[in-house]
Design an enzyme around this catalytic site. Structure first.
Site, PDB file in Angstrom:
ATOM      1  CE1 TYR A  94      -3.618   2.378   0.511  1.00 38.12           C
ATOM      2  CE2 TYR A  94      -2.343   3.327   2.690  1.00 38.12           C
ATOM      3  CZ  TYR A  94      -3.700   3.746   1.494  1.00 38.12           C
ATOM      4  OH  TYR A  94      -3.779   4.353   1.437  1.00 38.12           O
ATOM      5  CG  ASN A 132      -6.473  -2.916  -7.524  1.00 36.84           C
ATOM      6  OD1 ASN A 132      -6.650  -2.035  -8.582  1.00 36.84           O
ATOM      7  ND2 ASN A 132      -6.434  -3.290  -6.557  1.00 36.84           N
ATOM      8  CE1 TYR A 139       1.959  -5.532  -7.334  1.00 38.46           C
ATOM      9  CE2 TYR A 139      -0.492  -6.066  -7.378  1.00 38.46           C
ATOM     10  CZ  TYR A 139       0.872  -5.746  -6.803  1.00 38.46           C
ATOM     11  OH  TYR A 139       0.125  -5.052  -5.000  1.00 38.46           O
ATOM     12  CD  GLU A 151      -0.978 -23.421 -12.634  1.00 42.25           C
ATOM     13  OE1 GLU A 151      -0.585 -23.718 -11.012  1.00 42.25           O
ATOM     14  OE2 GLU A 151       0.645 -22.979 -12.742  1.00 42.25           O
TER      15      GLU A 151
END
Lengths: 173, 173
Positions: A94, A132, A139, A151
């Site tokens: 954060y 999000n 990422y 998966e």
């Protein structure tokens, strides 16, 4: 802007708790926060700590509008994969909104990865909410893989009464 | 059939490694297993172990067709939720096919839950593959919640080159 990444100290827990609440607000689940700064101190700063924490700190002249100098944090702990061995798990990452876009989140995550590699971890894992998009893009842009999409892994949890019953191994189970 | 649940000992790691491979075969990802019984011993039986393990053991006269008396295992470790405090995470739960339907999986899970509560954990978490309907029914029948379905949490992972680059904080990131 100068910003250092350093290990959290017990006396920083009040500031970390403030940001845990801010993050839960952002994640639209503020009611789920049942911890306290005292619990954070007990669980992270005794023998065999349950988590470890890094904080991002700015100089006093760069403090936030309401006077905070601790402006971001990462919570992590070591876990294990029976397939890949040692793992580091990043529970929270954060940065306060007014400090975003300055590379602070990247620095916190980078330090977490570095600590993982120093401890022979082969994977850095974490969880992201599927709505999000900004976080997922951030990422994935760095090479992270969405294991749920790729998966089919789903998170499950027992808590409260079902957890108690499970522990008692009741015949009714 | 008599079956005891007890903590894994270092000398049991070869048997646990055998079952880790059996579970990965069942999960259709046998190529992902990169650990070894030696790594299991090092990571679970030194100071600050990365995981803990329970095994299910039957008496010699109840051994498997190919002579095994350790017929199931659970791997767990302690984690942390910044919302709910202490957690126990069950990484693996496995019972050899010929020993299923005898309550051994339930016993292993029950003991894991008991250890969690003894350590003031408020949640028992784990991951399940979305196509493993039998496992999902088993867990949900005992009150587990699918957090991926209910709240949208996805698992993410960095490994290999992206993890190394992340740790180096390369400008290109």
């Amino acid at each position: 802007m100068e910003c250092i990444i350093r290990p959290c100290r017990a006396e920083d827990c009040t500031e970390v708790m403030r940001m845990i609440r801010e993050l839960a607000e952002f994640e639209k689940m503020p009611d789920q926060v049942q911890t306290s700064d005292q619990a954070l101190r007990e669980d992270g700063f005794a023998n065999d700590p349950f988590y470890r924490c890094l904080v991002a700190e700015v100089a006093p002249d760069g403090q936030s509008r309401d006077g905070h100098t601790i402006v971001g944090y990462a919570i992590y702990f070591f876990t294990y994969s029976t397939w890949k061995g040692r793992n580091i798990y990043m529970e929270d990452l954060y940065v306060m909104p007014e400090f975003r876009g300055k590379g602070i989140g990247k620095k916190l995550m980078s330090k977490t990865a570095e600590i993982g590699l120093e401890n022979q971890c082969t994977q850095l894992k974490f969880a992201v909410l599927d709505w999000n998009r900004a976080a997922i893009d951030f990422y994935q842009g760095k090479g992270a893989v969405d294991l749920t999409a790729a998966e089919g892994w789903h998170f499950f949890r027992f808590e409260g009464e079902p957890l108690e019953q499970l522990a008692q191994g009741q015949p009714g189970l």
